[in-house]
Scaffold this active site. Structure first.
Site, PDB file in Angstrom:
ATOM      1  N   HIS A 121     -39.815  76.616  37.387  1.00  0.00           N
ATOM      2  CA  HIS A 121     -39.149  77.409  36.050  1.00  0.00           C
ATOM      3  C   HIS A 121     -40.454  78.177  35.603  1.00  0.00           C
ATOM      4  O   HIS A 121     -40.580  79.354  35.257  1.00  0.00           O
ATOM      5  CB  HIS A 121     -38.752  76.303  35.187  1.00  0.00           C
ATOM      6  CG  HIS A 121     -38.033  76.887  33.900  1.00  0.00           C
ATOM      7  ND1 HIS A 121     -36.831  76.911  33.653  1.00  0.00           N
ATOM      8  CD2 HIS A 121     -38.856  77.675  33.021  1.00  0.00           C
ATOM      9  CE1 HIS A 121     -36.427  77.553  32.415  1.00  0.00           C
ATOM     10  NE2 HIS A 121     -37.943  78.151  32.226  1.00  0.00           N
ATOM     11  N   GLU A 122     -41.495  77.328  35.187  1.00  0.00           N
ATOM     12  CA  GLU A 122     -42.874  78.111  34.663  1.00  0.00           C
ATOM     13  C   GLU A 122     -43.518  79.172  35.573  1.00  0.00           C
ATOM     14  O   GLU A 122     -43.867  80.235  35.009  1.00  0.00           O
ATOM     15  CB  GLU A 122     -43.849  76.860  34.181  1.00  0.00           C
ATOM     16  CG  GLU A 122     -43.172  75.904  33.170  1.00  0.00           C
ATOM     17  CD  GLU A 122     -42.220  76.754  32.071  1.00  0.00           C
ATOM     18  OE1 GLU A 122     -42.559  77.559  31.669  1.00  0.00           O
ATOM     19  OE2 GLU A 122     -41.494  75.811  31.494  1.00  0.00           O
ATOM     20  N   HIS A 125     -41.537  82.396  35.237  1.00  0.00           N
ATOM     21  CA  HIS A 125     -42.165  83.078  33.993  1.00  0.00           C
ATOM     22  C   HIS A 125     -43.387  83.864  34.315  1.00  0.00           C
ATOM     23  O   HIS A 125     -43.642  85.039  33.960  1.00  0.00           O
ATOM     24  CB  HIS A 125     -42.381  82.297  32.860  1.00  0.00           C
ATOM     25  CG  HIS A 125     -41.084  81.598  32.040  1.00  0.00           C
ATOM     26  ND1 HIS A 125     -40.156  82.649  31.855  1.00  0.00           N
ATOM     27  CD2 HIS A 125     -40.669  80.393  31.631  1.00  0.00           C
ATOM     28  CE1 HIS A 125     -39.084  81.610  31.328  1.00  0.00           C
ATOM     29  NE2 HIS A 125     -39.404  80.504  31.309  1.00  0.00           N
TER      30      HIS A 125
END
Length: 244
Positions: A121-122, A125
Protein backbone atom coordinates in the site's frame (compact mmCIF):
# COMPACT_ATOMS: atom_id res chain seq x y z
CA UNK A 1 40.57 -39.00 46.91
CA UNK A 2 38.50 -38.42 43.78
CA UNK A 3 39.17 -34.80 42.57
CA UNK A 4 35.67 -34.58 41.20
CA UNK A 5 34.16 -35.46 44.57
CA UNK A 6 36.29 -32.86 46.33
CA UNK A 7 35.35 -29.98 43.95
CA UNK A 8 33.02 -27.47 45.55
CA UNK A 9 29.42 -27.78 44.39
CA UNK A 10 28.21 -25.05 42.06
CA UNK A 11 25.37 -23.01 43.43
CA UNK A 12 22.74 -22.88 40.63
CA UNK A 13 21.86 -19.33 41.63
CA UNK A 14 25.46 -18.27 40.85
CA UNK A 15 25.67 -19.97 37.43
CA UNK A 16 25.95 -17.59 34.46
CA UNK A 17 23.69 -19.82 32.39
CA UNK A 18 21.14 -19.88 35.19
CA UNK A 19 21.23 -16.08 35.53
CA UNK A 20 20.73 -15.69 31.76
CA UNK A 21 17.82 -18.12 31.89
CA UNK A 22 16.33 -16.30 34.87
CA UNK A 23 16.58 -12.94 33.09
CA UNK A 24 14.96 -14.39 29.96
CA UNK A 25 12.15 -15.89 32.02
CA UNK A 26 11.60 -12.56 33.75
CA UNK A 27 11.38 -10.73 30.43
CA UNK A 28 8.94 -13.24 28.98
CA UNK A 29 6.70 -13.53 32.04
CA UNK A 30 7.14 -10.03 33.39
CA UNK A 31 7.92 -11.36 36.88
CA UNK A 32 10.39 -9.22 38.76
CA UNK A 33 10.22 -6.40 36.20
CA UNK A 34 8.76 -2.96 36.44
CA UNK A 35 5.98 -2.05 34.03
CA UNK A 36 8.42 0.22 32.19
CA UNK A 37 11.03 -2.57 31.78
CA UNK A 38 8.37 -4.98 30.56
CA UNK A 39 7.04 -2.46 28.03
CA UNK A 40 10.54 -1.69 26.78
CA UNK A 41 11.26 -5.39 26.28
CA UNK A 42 8.02 -5.98 24.37
CA UNK A 43 8.69 -2.97 22.14
CA UNK A 44 12.19 -4.25 21.38
CA UNK A 45 10.76 -7.64 20.40
CA UNK A 46 8.21 -6.01 18.11
CA UNK A 47 11.00 -4.02 16.46
CA UNK A 48 13.14 -7.13 15.91
CA UNK A 49 10.20 -9.00 14.35
CA UNK A 50 9.28 -6.02 12.15
CA UNK A 51 12.84 -5.69 10.85
CA UNK A 52 13.02 -9.42 10.14
CA UNK A 53 9.72 -9.45 8.23
CA UNK A 54 10.66 -6.27 6.36
CA UNK A 55 13.88 -7.87 5.13
CA UNK A 56 12.12 -11.08 4.10
CA UNK A 57 9.29 -9.28 2.30
CA UNK A 58 11.71 -6.99 0.46
CA UNK A 59 13.54 -10.06 -0.82
CA UNK A 60 10.82 -12.67 -1.35
CA UNK A 61 7.32 -11.13 -1.40
CA UNK A 62 6.21 -10.91 -5.05
CA UNK A 63 4.04 -7.75 -4.76
CA UNK A 64 6.66 -5.94 -2.65
CA UNK A 65 9.53 -6.97 -4.93
CA UNK A 66 7.42 -5.98 -7.94
CA UNK A 67 6.76 -2.49 -6.58
CA UNK A 68 10.39 -1.99 -5.54
CA UNK A 69 11.45 -2.96 -9.06
CA UNK A 70 9.09 -0.50 -10.73
CA UNK A 71 10.06 2.29 -8.37
CA UNK A 72 13.68 1.66 -9.32
CA UNK A 73 12.79 1.68 -13.02
CA UNK A 74 10.97 4.98 -12.48
CA UNK A 75 14.08 6.57 -11.02
CA UNK A 76 12.90 6.36 -7.41
CA UNK A 77 14.83 3.44 -5.93
CA UNK A 78 13.94 2.70 -2.31
CA UNK A 79 16.93 1.75 -0.12
CA UNK A 80 16.17 -0.47 2.91
CA UNK A 81 16.99 2.45 5.21
CA UNK A 82 13.97 4.34 3.82
CA UNK A 83 11.59 1.68 5.14
CA UNK A 84 11.53 2.20 8.90
CA UNK A 85 10.00 0.12 11.68
CA UNK A 86 8.69 2.34 14.47
CA UNK A 87 6.02 2.92 17.08
CA UNK A 88 2.73 4.51 15.99
CA UNK A 89 -0.63 5.36 17.45
CA UNK A 90 -3.33 2.69 17.43
CA UNK A 91 -5.17 4.01 14.37
CA UNK A 92 -2.72 3.02 11.64
CA UNK A 93 -0.36 0.25 10.54
CA UNK A 94 1.89 2.29 8.25
CA UNK A 95 2.50 5.58 6.54
CA UNK A 96 4.31 7.29 3.67
CA UNK A 97 6.11 10.63 3.79
CA UNK A 98 6.77 12.57 0.56
CA UNK A 99 10.45 12.81 1.51
CA UNK A 100 10.64 9.16 0.46
CA UNK A 101 10.27 7.37 3.79
CA UNK A 102 7.83 4.57 4.65
CA UNK A 103 7.00 3.82 8.29
CA UNK A 104 5.83 0.35 9.32
CA UNK A 105 4.02 0.40 12.67
CA UNK A 106 5.87 -2.43 14.37
CA UNK A 107 3.25 -3.29 16.98
CA UNK A 108 0.26 -3.53 14.66
CA UNK A 109 0.95 -6.59 12.52
CA UNK A 110 -0.72 -9.86 13.40
CA UNK A 111 0.93 -11.64 10.48
CA UNK A 112 3.56 -11.22 7.80
CA UNK A 113 0.79 -11.07 5.21
CA UNK A 114 -0.72 -8.06 6.99
CA UNK A 115 2.67 -6.33 6.82
CA UNK A 116 2.95 -7.29 3.14
CA UNK A 117 -0.37 -5.58 2.35
CA UNK A 118 0.63 -2.48 4.31
CA UNK A 119 4.07 -2.21 2.72
CA UNK A 120 2.61 -2.69 -0.77
CA UNK A 121 0.00 0.00 0.00
CA UNK A 122 2.68 2.51 1.01
CA UNK A 123 4.89 1.61 -1.97
CA UNK A 124 1.97 2.43 -4.28
CA UNK A 125 1.75 5.86 -2.65
CA UNK A 126 5.48 6.26 -3.22
CA UNK A 127 5.09 5.21 -6.86
CA UNK A 128 2.30 7.75 -7.39
CA UNK A 129 4.41 10.48 -5.79
CA UNK A 130 7.35 9.59 -8.02
CA UNK A 131 5.47 9.22 -11.31
CA UNK A 132 2.63 11.72 -11.06
CA UNK A 133 3.96 14.57 -8.87
CA UNK A 134 1.12 14.24 -6.37
CA UNK A 135 0.14 17.27 -4.32
CA UNK A 136 -0.87 15.60 -1.05
CA UNK A 137 -2.78 18.70 0.11
CA UNK A 138 -4.98 18.49 -2.98
CA UNK A 139 -7.88 16.30 -1.84
CA UNK A 140 -8.51 14.92 -5.32
CA UNK A 141 -4.85 13.90 -5.71
CA UNK A 142 -4.86 12.33 -2.26
CA UNK A 143 -8.14 10.53 -2.94
CA UNK A 144 -6.84 9.06 -6.19
CA UNK A 145 -3.74 7.60 -4.58
CA UNK A 146 -5.77 6.18 -1.68
CA UNK A 147 -8.19 4.51 -4.10
CA UNK A 148 -5.32 2.91 -6.00
CA UNK A 149 -3.38 1.86 -2.89
CA UNK A 150 -6.39 0.26 -1.21
CA UNK A 151 -7.49 -1.48 -4.39
CA UNK A 152 -4.12 -2.84 -5.54
CA UNK A 153 -2.37 -3.70 -2.28
CA UNK A 154 -4.55 -6.48 -0.88
CA UNK A 155 -5.97 -4.28 1.89
CA UNK A 156 -9.49 -5.02 0.65
CA UNK A 157 -9.29 -8.73 -0.02
CA UNK A 158 -12.30 -10.68 1.14
CA UNK A 159 -10.72 -12.32 4.21
CA UNK A 160 -9.36 -9.00 5.48
CA UNK A 161 -12.86 -7.54 5.30
CA UNK A 162 -14.33 -10.51 7.15
CA UNK A 163 -11.81 -9.86 9.92
CA UNK A 164 -13.00 -6.23 10.09
CA UNK A 165 -16.64 -7.31 10.21
CA UNK A 166 -17.41 -5.68 6.85
CA UNK A 167 -17.91 -8.72 4.60
CA UNK A 168 -20.38 -8.39 1.74
CA UNK A 169 -21.09 -10.54 -1.31
CA UNK A 170 -22.11 -7.59 -3.45
CA UNK A 171 -19.26 -5.37 -4.71
CA UNK A 172 -17.34 -5.97 -1.50
CA UNK A 173 -14.01 -4.86 -2.97
CA UNK A 174 -15.34 -1.53 -4.28
CA UNK A 175 -17.15 -0.79 -1.01
CA UNK A 176 -13.98 -1.44 1.00
CA UNK A 177 -11.79 0.70 -1.27
CA UNK A 178 -14.26 3.58 -1.17
CA UNK A 179 -14.71 3.43 2.63
CA UNK A 180 -10.99 3.28 3.40
CA UNK A 181 -10.14 6.02 0.89
CA UNK A 182 -12.69 8.36 2.48
CA UNK A 183 -11.30 7.64 5.96
CA UNK A 184 -7.76 8.46 4.81
CA UNK A 185 -8.70 11.66 2.97
CA UNK A 186 -10.69 12.77 6.02
CA UNK A 187 -7.40 12.85 7.96
CA UNK A 188 -5.82 15.26 5.47
CA UNK A 189 -5.25 18.59 7.28
CA UNK A 190 -6.81 20.40 4.30
CA UNK A 191 -10.02 18.36 4.53
CA UNK A 192 -12.74 20.31 6.39
CA UNK A 193 -15.17 17.45 6.97
CA UNK A 194 -16.25 13.96 5.92
CA UNK A 195 -18.51 15.32 3.20
CA UNK A 196 -15.50 16.94 1.49
CA UNK A 197 -13.56 13.67 1.72
CA UNK A 198 -16.45 11.71 0.23
CA UNK A 199 -16.88 14.27 -2.54
CA UNK A 200 -13.18 14.10 -3.48
CA UNK A 201 -13.29 10.30 -3.64
CA UNK A 202 -16.46 10.32 -5.76
CA UNK A 203 -15.05 12.87 -8.20
CA UNK A 204 -12.02 10.76 -9.10
CA UNK A 205 -13.44 7.30 -8.46
CA UNK A 206 -13.93 5.95 -11.97
CA UNK A 207 -10.59 6.96 -13.45
CA UNK A 208 -8.51 6.10 -10.36
CA UNK A 209 -10.18 2.79 -9.51
CA UNK A 210 -9.52 1.62 -13.08
CA UNK A 211 -5.90 2.84 -13.05
CA UNK A 212 -3.83 -0.22 -12.08
CA UNK A 213 -0.35 1.02 -12.97
CA UNK A 214 2.30 -0.32 -12.74
CA UNK A 215 0.65 -3.74 -12.74
CA UNK A 216 -1.08 -3.44 -16.12
CA UNK A 217 2.18 -2.32 -17.74
CA UNK A 218 3.74 -5.70 -17.09
CA UNK A 219 1.25 -8.15 -18.64
CA UNK A 220 0.42 -9.11 -15.06
CA UNK A 221 -0.40 -12.72 -14.27
CA UNK A 222 -1.68 -13.72 -10.84
CA UNK A 223 -1.65 -17.12 -9.20
CA UNK A 224 -1.39 -18.47 -5.68
CA UNK A 225 1.96 -19.48 -4.15
CA UNK A 226 3.23 -20.21 -0.62
CA UNK A 227 5.30 -17.76 1.40
CA UNK A 228 7.68 -19.60 3.71
CA UNK A 229 5.13 -21.86 5.37
CA UNK A 230 2.39 -19.25 5.66
CA UNK A 231 -0.85 -18.85 3.76
CA UNK A 232 -0.87 -18.47 0.00
CA UNK A 233 -0.69 -15.03 -1.58
CA UNK A 234 -0.68 -13.60 -5.11
CA UNK A 235 2.43 -13.98 -7.22
CA UNK A 236 3.09 -11.04 -9.53
CA UNK A 237 4.90 -11.99 -12.75
CA UNK A 238 6.18 -9.89 -15.62
CA UNK A 239 4.66 -11.98 -18.40
CA UNK A 240 7.25 -14.75 -17.99
CA UNK A 241 7.92 -17.73 -15.81
CA UNK A 242 9.36 -16.99 -12.39
CA UNK A 243 8.90 -14.44 -9.67
CA UNK A 244 9.92 -10.85 -10.41
Amino acid sequence: MDPASSAPATNPSESRAFRRWLKKASLVTGLGLTAEERERYLEEQKHVRCEKWKTELSSYSPPVVFMLKHLRLSGCAVPPSNIVCGSCDSTRSGGFHPSGVIVLCQGHFGSKRHMQDTLTHELIHMYDHCKFNVDWYNLRHHACSEIRANSLSGDCRFMREIGRGNASFSKQHQACVRRRAILSVRENPKCPDEAAAERAVNEVWESCFNDTRPFDEANLLIKEAPIRGQQTFPVWKDGKEGIV
